[in-house]
Design an enzyme around this catalytic site. Structure first.
Site, PDB file in Angstrom:
ATOM      1  N   ASP A   1       0.790  -1.240   0.000  1.00 45.83           N
ATOM      2  CA  ASP A   1       0.000   0.000   0.000  1.00 45.83           C
ATOM      3  C   ASP A   1       0.822   1.289   0.000  1.00 45.83           C
ATOM      4  OD1 ASP A   1      -1.985  -1.878   0.200  1.00 45.83           O
ATOM      5  OD2 ASP A   1      -2.814  -1.156   2.081  1.00 45.83           O
TER       6      ASP A   1
ATOM      7  N   LYS B   1      -7.202  -4.786  -2.933  1.00 43.09           N
ATOM      8  CA  LYS B   1      -7.983  -5.280  -1.804  1.00 43.09           C
ATOM      9  C   LYS B   1      -8.901  -4.185  -1.281  1.00 43.09           C
ATOM     10  CE  LYS B   1      -3.969  -4.362   1.128  1.00 43.09           C
ATOM     11  NZ  LYS B   1      -4.531  -3.341   2.009  1.00 43.09           N
TER      12      LYS B   1
ATOM     13  N   CYS C   1      -2.052  -2.819   7.600  1.00 46.13           N
ATOM     14  CA  CYS C   1      -1.923  -3.674   6.411  1.00 46.13           C
ATOM     15  C   CYS C   1      -0.619  -4.466   6.378  1.00 46.13           C
ATOM     16  CB  CYS C   1      -2.103  -2.837   5.152  1.00 46.13           C
ATOM     17  SG  CYS C   1      -3.762  -2.109   5.047  1.00 46.13           S
TER      18      CYS C   1
END
Length: 211
Positions: free
Chosen positions: A15, A113, A158
């Site tokens: 991310d 996601k 994450c």
């Protein structure tokens, strides 16, 4: 002596997107500082996987979609306690794009996601309902890849969830600490590191690979 990185090792870059960088909608402090380091690390790896938060505007994790609620409050959903976030990484927006300075042209896979509006997703392996899989485990196994190194944003969400789920999936997982940054919401960073240590996730510094 530097750790040896082998051709079947994998770097998972979590991310590194505009909304998690300074001036982004969910900025992680010093999130941009890790990008040059990640670029250097990536050059050591034959195999690189990127992940990308990818939400619809009406995502259930956005505080704006819950009247009277503010970011970082929590609600209870069918799959458990959900932190409410500022709107971030909305698909087809600048904030959802990978950081401009991320330079990993040899990355083979991007896992998106959080695209299901009803379920949040931190981990690269499965969503927060612990039922919906991304397919990453199968991809890695089919290619015979089992040693994972994890970097990116944010350590306590994450990155941490990806590392923990990697161990559950039978992979050997190492987090490169200085190539991550955390949000640290109400002690979440310390809890994440403790959970990872308890699960057997290794924790190293980038110099152990780069020196």
């Amino acid at each position: 002596m530097a750790l040896s990185i082998y051709p079947d090792d994998v770097l998972i870059v979590v991310d590194v997107q505009n909304d998690f960088l300074p001036r982004g909608n969910l900025a992680v402090a010093d999130g941009d500082a890790i990008i040059p380091l990640i670029n250097r690390l990536a050059k050591k790896f034959t195999n690189v996987v990127l992940t990308q938060d990818w939400h619809p505007a009406d995502h259930i994790s956005f505080a704006s979609n819950h009247p009277g609620k503010a970011p970082f409050e929590t609600i209870e959903l069918t799959y458990g306690t959900q932190v409410l976030w500022p709107d971030h990484c909305v698909w087809q927006t600048r904030g959802a794009e990978l950081a401009d300075k991320l330079d990993i042209p040899h990355a083979q896979l991007i896992i998106r996601k959080g695209y299901d509006r009803a379920v949040d997703s931190y981990s690269a392996f499965e969503e927060a309902d612990r039922l919906s899989r991304t397919g990453l485990s199968s991809y890695l196994r089919e290619r015979g890849l089992s040693q994972l190194y994890v970097v990116g944003l944010a350590t306590d969400y994450c990155v941490g969830w990806t590392a923990l789920d990697g161990v559950v999936g039978g992979f050997d997982v190492t987090v490169i600490e200085d190539a991550t940054r955390g949000i640290d919401n109400a002690g979440s960073l310390d809890r994440a590191w403790a959970d990872m240590a308890d699960a057997g996730v290794k924790r190293i510094a980038s110099r152990q690979i780069l020196d």
